[in-house]
Design an enzyme around this catalytic site. Sequence first.
Site, PDB file in Angstrom:
ATOM      1  N   LYS A  27      -1.356  -9.574   2.625  1.00 17.77           N
ATOM      2  CA  LYS A  27      -0.547  -9.154   3.771  1.00 17.77           C
ATOM      3  C   LYS A  27      -1.345  -8.198   4.647  1.00 17.77           C
ATOM      4  CE  LYS A  27       3.029  -6.251   3.477  1.00 17.77           C
ATOM      5  NZ  LYS A  27       2.704  -5.178   4.472  1.00 17.77           N
ATOM      6  N   GLU A  68       9.699  -4.955  10.140  1.00 17.07           N
ATOM      7  CA  GLU A  68      10.209  -3.671   9.655  1.00 17.07           C
ATOM      8  C   GLU A  68      10.748  -2.810  10.789  1.00 17.07           C
ATOM      9  OE1 GLU A  68       8.887   0.183   6.912  1.00 17.07           O
ATOM     10  OE2 GLU A  68       7.560  -1.564   7.071  1.00 17.07           O
ATOM     11  N   ASP A 110      -1.104  -6.215  -0.377  1.00 16.05           N
ATOM     12  CA  ASP A 110      -1.430  -5.611   0.912  1.00 16.05           C
ATOM     13  C   ASP A 110      -2.937  -5.443   1.090  1.00 16.05           C
ATOM     14  OD1 ASP A 110       0.649  -5.175   2.664  1.00 16.05           O
ATOM     15  OD2 ASP A 110       1.203  -3.232   1.848  1.00 16.05           O
ATOM     16  N   GLU A 161      -1.293  -5.892   8.392  1.00 21.72           N
ATOM     17  CA  GLU A 161      -0.429  -5.273   9.391  1.00 21.72           C
ATOM     18  C   GLU A 161      -1.005  -5.392  10.792  1.00 21.72           C
ATOM     19  OE1 GLU A 161       0.499  -1.235   8.535  1.00 21.72           O
ATOM     20  OE2 GLU A 161       1.273  -1.642   6.520  1.00 21.72           O
ATOM     21  N   ASP A 187       0.822  -1.209   0.000  1.00 18.61           N
ATOM     22  CA  ASP A 187       0.000   0.000   0.000  1.00 18.61           C
ATOM     23  C   ASP A 187       0.855   1.258   0.000  1.00 18.61           C
ATOM     24  OD1 ASP A 187       0.902  -0.163   2.604  1.00 18.61           O
ATOM     25  OD2 ASP A 187      -1.078  -0.214   3.532  1.00 18.61           O
ATOM     26  N   SER A 188       2.172   1.088   0.081  1.00 21.67           N
ATOM     27  CA  SER A 188       3.088   2.218  -0.097  1.00 21.67           C
ATOM     28  C   SER A 188       2.943   2.815  -1.488  1.00 21.67           C
ATOM     29  CB  SER A 188       4.534   1.771   0.134  1.00 21.67           C
ATOM     30  OG  SER A 188       4.839   0.609  -0.617  1.00 21.67           O
TER      31      SER A 188
END
EC number: 2.1.2.11
Length: 270
Positions: free
Chosen positions: A112, A179, A82, A114, A43-44
């Site tokens: 993915k 991260e 994501d 978070e 999503d970056s």
Amino acid sequence: MKTLNQLQDLKVNKEKISMVTAYDYPSAKQVEAADIDIILVGDSLGMTVLGYDSTVQVTVADMIHHTKAVRRGAPNTYLIVDVPFGAVGVNDQYDLEIAVKLYKETDANAIKAEGAHLTQYIKNCSNMGIPVVSHLGLTPQSVGIMGYKMQAGNKEAARQLIEDAYAVQQAGAVMLVLEAVPSDLAAEISDKLDIPVIGIGAGKETDGQVLVYHDLLNYAVEHRAKFVKQFGDFSVGIDALKQYNNEVKAEQFPGEAHTYKKQIMNEVTE
């Protein structure tokens, strides 16, 4: 394409796993040509290619659009997509509907998510047959709370991260992204977990590494984190664009080599 079992074997055999975050067809083609093990459509992309202020603005539609393009560019690479902000944590039914939509419409191999709070979500997805990659440490969707800085920098936080890593594995996560955490902590977690642990800003003792395509190639990068190494320099493209602009203004382009020379207007006016 490497299967999940083959990626797991790389960990067992202590062979490093390579992952690159990419967002479109041409970059995906290059990543696959380089024989990278995994592509992550993160999503970056919100900040990197869409110009948003943060990942929070990224939608499910954004993720599907870009992941489908990446899959077309890299049909033979293990692909992770994501789950964007707001697409999980509403209720179990909604969360699963979005997970199925992302997984099914993108032809990704895994999604993915978070955060350590999503163990039930991981279980629910796993029960549906959707592989989930967990993301702990610095989680970009939560930077409004934790900030862009190293995580788990004290004893209590380190212990909590270890517990969280075990918890997501127990819930059914097939892989873990760590991260911005101390390298010795990342090494400990990688050693103790059965699933592959991919690091970004987590030292070299994790089972693999991930970097963003644009970061490692210096492609329109406004800020480079401490843990990013520049392996190429796409910023030279600016020089090429300037040269193009100058040649157009000076009537140097197009030249004869780039021009169709057949004379047709005499025929048109006859």
